[in-house]
Design a protein around this motif. Structure first.
Motif, PDB file in Angstrom:
ATOM      1  N   UNK A  60       0.848  -1.197   0.000  1.00 45.07           N
ATOM      2  CA  UNK A  60       0.000   0.000   0.000  1.00 45.07           C
ATOM      3  C   UNK A  60       0.876   1.237   0.000  1.00 45.07           C
ATOM      4  N   UNK A  61       0.542   2.190  -0.870  1.00 45.89           N
ATOM      5  CA  UNK A  61       1.274   3.461  -0.955  1.00 45.89           C
ATOM      6  C   UNK A  61       0.271   4.583  -0.688  1.00 45.89           C
ATOM      7  N   UNK A  62       0.194   5.090   0.542  1.00 44.19           N
ATOM      8  CA  UNK A  62      -0.778   6.138   0.869  1.00 44.19           C
ATOM      9  C   UNK A  62      -0.420   7.471   0.215  1.00 44.19           C
ATOM     10  N   UNK A  63      -1.408   8.303   0.073  1.00 39.32           N
ATOM     11  CA  UNK A  63      -1.234   9.622  -0.540  1.00 39.32           C
ATOM     12  C   UNK A  63      -0.221  10.447   0.254  1.00 39.32           C
ATOM     13  N   UNK A  64       0.719  11.060  -0.472  1.00 32.39           N
ATOM     14  CA  UNK A  64       1.687  11.941   0.140  1.00 32.39           C
ATOM     15  C   UNK A  64       2.834  11.254   0.846  1.00 32.39           C
ATOM     16  N   UNK A  65       2.910   9.939   0.754  1.00 32.30           N
ATOM     17  CA  UNK A  65       3.946   9.185   1.447  1.00 32.30           C
ATOM     18  C   UNK A  65       4.958   8.605   0.462  1.00 32.30           C
ATOM     19  N   UNK A  66       6.142   8.302   1.001  1.00 31.28           N
ATOM     20  CA  UNK A  66       7.158   7.583   0.243  1.00 31.28           C
ATOM     21  C   UNK A  66       7.266   6.182   0.819  1.00 31.28           C
ATOM     22  N   UNK A  67       7.031   5.199  -0.019  1.00 31.60           N
ATOM     23  CA  UNK A  67       7.138   3.794   0.377  1.00 31.60           C
ATOM     24  C   UNK A  67       8.282   3.181  -0.413  1.00 31.60           C
ATOM     25  N   UNK A  68       9.151   2.449   0.266  1.00 28.89           N
ATOM     26  CA  UNK A  68      10.279   1.845  -0.427  1.00 28.89           C
ATOM     27  C   UNK A  68      10.173   0.328  -0.430  1.00 28.89           C
ATOM     28  N   UNK A  69      10.661  -0.250  -1.497  1.00 26.49           N
ATOM     29  CA  UNK A  69      10.706  -1.700  -1.673  1.00 26.49           C
ATOM     30  C   UNK A  69      12.170  -2.075  -1.814  1.00 26.49           C
ATOM     31  N   UNK A  70      12.692  -2.826  -0.843  1.00 26.05           N
ATOM     32  CA  UNK A  70      14.098  -3.206  -0.867  1.00 26.05           C
ATOM     33  C   UNK A  70      14.212  -4.726  -0.933  1.00 26.05           C
ATOM     34  N   UNK A  71      15.384  -5.181  -1.342  1.00 28.39           N
ATOM     35  CA  UNK A  71      15.618  -6.613  -1.469  1.00 28.39           C
ATOM     36  C   UNK A  71      16.858  -6.860  -2.305  1.00 28.39           C
ATOM     37  N   UNK A  72      17.297  -8.076  -2.325  1.00 27.37           N
ATOM     38  CA  UNK A  72      18.495  -8.418  -3.085  1.00 27.37           C
ATOM     39  C   UNK A  72      18.202  -8.445  -4.577  1.00 27.37           C
ATOM     40  N   UNK A  73      19.252  -8.500  -5.391  1.00 24.71           N
ATOM     41  CA  UNK A  73      19.080  -8.629  -6.834  1.00 24.71           C
ATOM     42  C   UNK A  73      18.305  -9.901  -7.144  1.00 24.71           C
ATOM     43  N   UNK A  74      17.315  -9.795  -8.038  1.00 24.61           N
ATOM     44  CA  UNK A  74      16.511 -10.948  -8.401  1.00 24.61           C
ATOM     45  C   UNK A  74      15.334 -11.219  -7.489  1.00 24.61           C
ATOM     46  N   UNK A  75      15.114 -10.344  -6.502  1.00 20.35           N
ATOM     47  CA  UNK A  75      14.010 -10.559  -5.561  1.00 20.35           C
ATOM     48  C   UNK A  75      12.651 -10.263  -6.179  1.00 20.35           C
ATOM     49  N   UNK A  76      12.642  -9.430  -7.255  1.00 22.95           N
ATOM     50  CA  UNK A  76      11.376  -9.103  -7.904  1.00 22.95           C
ATOM     51  C   UNK A  76      10.986  -7.642  -7.820  1.00 22.95           C
ATOM     52  N   UNK A  77      11.921  -6.786  -7.430  1.00 19.94           N
ATOM     53  CA  UNK A  77      11.591  -5.369  -7.235  1.00 19.94           C
ATOM     54  C   UNK A  77      11.212  -4.690  -8.553  1.00 19.94           C
ATOM     55  N   UNK A  78      12.064  -4.818  -9.558  1.00 18.96           N
ATOM     56  CA  UNK A  78      11.768  -4.198 -10.855  1.00 18.96           C
ATOM     57  C   UNK A  78      10.565  -4.849 -11.508  1.00 18.96           C
ATOM     58  N   UNK A  79      10.399  -6.137 -11.320  1.00 18.21           N
ATOM     59  CA  UNK A  79       9.210  -6.823 -11.845  1.00 18.21           C
ATOM     60  C   UNK A  79       7.947  -6.217 -11.257  1.00 18.21           C
TER      61      UNK A  79
END
Length: 240
Positions: free
Chosen positions: A23-42
């Motif tokens: 969930x990305x609420x209005x006005x907030x910055x949410x980050x998605x972290x993980x190792x290479x190949x974890x699926x972030x760009x996907x």
């Protein structure tokens, strides 16, 4: 604002994401972290319609966007600054920025004044103002990254997806990119941030998710994740 629910997606028969919820609420910055190949760009590609989803749902301001083509998603207010920058190399900086506002210029997304937003982008990224007539392909890597980010803001979006904005940049430019992200946050811009420098991402974010093998392993307020021993050991270099 942006809701990703039980999302599965991948490439052909290879499923990369296995039912993730973010969930990305209005006005907030949410980050998605993980190792290479974890699926972030996907994840980012699935949200912006670059690849199809196989299960789950994605909504933007309550409107379902899962399954829509990328240009339709953009019209609804989702901007994507992709991994690898992907600027239009044979076009000028000025024209790259105008392309970011294309849905607004065609009245597909009539919102705000494009000319004033162009000047705002130049003020936010002063290096681009100096090079507004220069071909994008002749910019340095850092300048191209700034151009990709500035182009995303030109949509006057509801949400910006920032995929690895610091990739390949010198440390001094990484600092500059994160200062810009912090400024956009201060201005109330909603962002979903994928970033290889987890410590910097958690410093600027309000909330974070840790992605492991296509699944959400840990989530919580960014400050809590910064102090989580397991997150520190795996993604923050074990700092204390």
């Amino acid at each position: 604002m942006l809701k990703i629910e039980r999302l599965s997606a991948g490439y052909g028969k290879v499923e990369v994401l296995h039912g993730i919820t973010i969930a990305v609420p209005k006005g907030k910055v949410v980050t998605l972290i993980g190792s290479n190949g974890a699926g972030k760009t996907t994840t980012m590609r699935a949200v912006s319609g670059m690849i199809p989803t196989t299960a789950g749902d994605i909504t933007l301001n309550g409107k379902r966007i899962a399954g829509l083509e990328s240009y339709r998603i953009a019209k609804l207010g989702l901007a994507h600054s992709p991994e690898g920058r992907r600027v239009f190399a044979t076009m000028t900086v000025h024209d790259n920025l105008l392309l970011g506002a294309f849905p607004r210029m065609t009245r597909a997304r009539p919102r705000g004044n494009v000319a004033s937003d162009l000047e705002r982008a130049m003020e936010l990224f002063p290096r681009l103002k100096e090079r507004r007539s220069q071909l994008a392909g002749t910019l340095s890597g850092g300048e191209q990254q700034m151009l990709a980010m500035a182009r995303a803001t030109m949509l006057n979006p509801e949400v910006i997806l920032l995929d690895e904005p610091s990739m390949g940049l010198a440390p001094i430019l990484v600092d500059e990119v994160f200062k810009i992200i912090a400024r956009l946050k201060h201005e109330g811009v909603t962002m979903l941030l994928v970033e290889q420098f987890a410590a910097a991402a958690l410093e600027v974010a309000d909330y974070g998710y840790v992605l492991e093998n296509g699944r959400i392993a840990v989530e919580g307020p960014a400050q809590k994740l910064r102090n989580d021993p397991a997150v520190k050991a795996a993604y923050l270099g074990g700092v204390h």
